[in-house]
Design an enzyme around this catalytic site. Structure first.
Site, mmCIF file in Angstrom:
data_model
loop_
_atom_site.group_PDB
_atom_site.id
_atom_site.type_symbol
_atom_site.label_atom_id
_atom_site.label_comp_id
_atom_site.label_asym_id
_atom_site.label_seq_id
_atom_site.Cartn_x
_atom_site.Cartn_y
_atom_site.Cartn_z
ATOM 1 C CG HIS A 195 -17.092 -10.604 1.641
ATOM 2 N ND1 HIS A 195 -17.600 -9.439 1.110
ATOM 3 C CD2 HIS A 195 -17.604 -11.624 0.918
ATOM 4 C CE1 HIS A 195 -18.410 -9.754 0.095
ATOM 5 N NE2 HIS A 195 -18.427 -11.076 -0.032
ATOM 6 C CG ASN A 206 -21.576 -13.833 2.351
ATOM 7 O OD1 ASN A 206 -22.199 -13.623 3.388
ATOM 8 N ND2 ASN A 206 -20.688 -12.980 1.852
ATOM 9 C CD GLU A 251 -16.781 -13.599 -2.925
ATOM 10 O OE1 GLU A 251 -17.811 -14.192 -3.232
ATOM 11 O OE2 GLU A 251 -16.718 -12.781 -1.992
HETATM 12 P P1 13P Z 1 -23.240 -12.218 -5.310
HETATM 13 O O1 13P Z 1 -23.359 -13.693 -5.544
HETATM 14 O O2 13P Z 1 -24.539 -11.585 -4.851
HETATM 15 O O3 13P Z 1 -22.596 -11.515 -6.467
HETATM 16 O O4 13P Z 1 -22.259 -12.022 -4.059
HETATM 17 C C1 13P Z 1 -21.030 -12.674 -4.081
HETATM 18 C C2 13P Z 1 -20.404 -12.567 -2.749
HETATM 19 O O5 13P Z 1 -19.998 -11.506 -2.334
HETATM 20 C C3 13P Z 1 -20.331 -13.780 -1.928
HETATM 21 O O6 13P Z 1 -19.489 -13.599 -0.840
#
Ligand code: 13P
Length: 249
Positions: free
Chosen positions: A96, A9, A168
Site C-alpha cells: 500500500h 481498507n 491506487e
Molecule cells: P481513500 O478511499 O480514503 O481515498 O483511501 C484509499 C486507500 O488508500 C485504500 O487503500
C-alpha cells in the site's frame, strides 16, 4: 455481468470492540448479492473480531493490511502470514502506498511479502500507483510497471494468477480527488497487458483513491475496473453497505 470485489481498507481505525459493532450494523444492512464479494482489511488487532463476526457469509472475507515476509522470529511489532491466518485472514494487502511512503517499504520488500503471502495460503492484494509529480512528468505507466515487475518478476504464472491488483494513484488517496474512470481504465489496461505477458490473462484489477457514493457507479461502469479498494468511505458500516449495493439490479 462482471463479478465485483469491494475491499474496505480501514487503515488505523476500528479496534476490536468498534469493529464488532461495525459488523453488526453492516450485516443488518447487507445481504449477499450474486457476483459481489466484500473483503475487509481491519487493523491486525481487530482481525479475529471481524472474522468471527462475519463468519457464515461466503461472500465476505477478511484480510490483513500488511505482513512481514518471515514466518516467525525477532521482528518486534510485525505479524506473519501464519499469525494473521490464525486470526482469520485469508488475504493481505501488499505495498500500500502508505506502507511505501511512511514506512519506507521498497519494491524488494513487496516481492518478499507477495511470496510470503502465497506460501502462507493468503491472497495477496498488491497495491501500485504513481505520485502526482510522477503523473505530471508522464511517468505513470513506467512507475506502475516498475512496481509490478518489482513485486512479481520471477513468480510462476500460476502464482501471479493468484494475485489481486489494486491501482491506487497516490494523489487520489484521501484527497477527494479520484482518477476519472477513463484514466483509471487506461492504467488498468496497462496492468492487464503486463500480467498477460507473465501468464496471467484474467487478473482482478481494482481501483482505489477517493471512491465514494458519488463516483462509485461511474467507476464500476468502466469495463476495466473489477472493483474498488476504499478507505474513508468504508468506515461507516451503513454507508459502506450502501456503496456495495450501488448499481446492483
Ligand atoms: P481513500 O478511499 O480514503 O481515498 O483511501 C484509499 C486507500 O488508500 C485504500 O487503500
Amino acid at each position: 455481468m462482471k463479478s465485483l470485489l469491494f475491499a474496505a481498507n480501514w487503515k488505523m481505525h476500528l479496534g476490536p470492540a468498534d469493529a464488532r459493532a461495525y459488523c453488526t450494523t453492516f450485516l443488518a444492512h447487507s445481504a449477499p448479492m450474486p457476483g459481489r464479494e466484500v473483503w475487509f482489511f481491519p487493523p491486525a488487532a481487530s482481525l479475529e473480531a471481524v472474522s468471527g463476526a462475519l463468519k457464515g457469509r461466503a461472500d465476505l472475507r477478511v484480510g490483513a493490511q500488511d505482513i512481514h515476509w518471515e514466518a516467525k522470529g525477532a521482528y518486534t511489532g510485525a505479524v506473519s502470514a501464519g499469525i494473521v491466518s490464525q486470526a482469520g485472514a485469508r488475504a493481505t494487502l501488499v505495498g500500500h502506498s502508505e506502507r511505501r511512503k511512511i514506512f519506507g517499504e521498497t519494491d524488494a520488500d513487496t516481492a518478499r511479502k507477495v511470496r510470503a503471502a502465497l506460501a502462507g495460503g493468503l491472497t495477496p492484494m498488491l497495491c501500485v500507483g504513481e505520485e502526482l509529480k510522477e503523473r505530471e512528468a508522464g511517468n505513470t505507466l513506467a512507475v506502475v510497471t516498475r512496481q509490478l515487475a518489482g513485486a512479481l518478476d520471477g513468480l510462476s504464472a500460476g502464482d501471479i494468477e493468484r494475485v489481486v491488483l489494486a491501482y491506487e494513484p497516490v494523489w487520489a488517496i484521501g484527497t477527494g480527488r479520484n482518477a476519472t474512470p477513463q484514466d483509471a481504465g487506461a492504467v488498468h489496461r496497462q496492468i492487464r497487458t503486463w500480467l498477460a505477458g507473465h501468464g496471467a490473462p484474467h487478473p482482478r484489477v481494482l481501483y482505489g483513491g477517493s471512491v465514494n457514493l458519488g463516483n462509485i457507479a461511474a467507476l464500476l461502469a468502466e469495463a476495466e475496473i473489477d472493483g474498488v479498494l476504499v478507505g474513508g468511505a468504508s468506515l461507516e458500516p451503513d454507508g459502506w453497505a450502501q456503496l456495495v449495493r450501488t448499481g446492483a439490479p
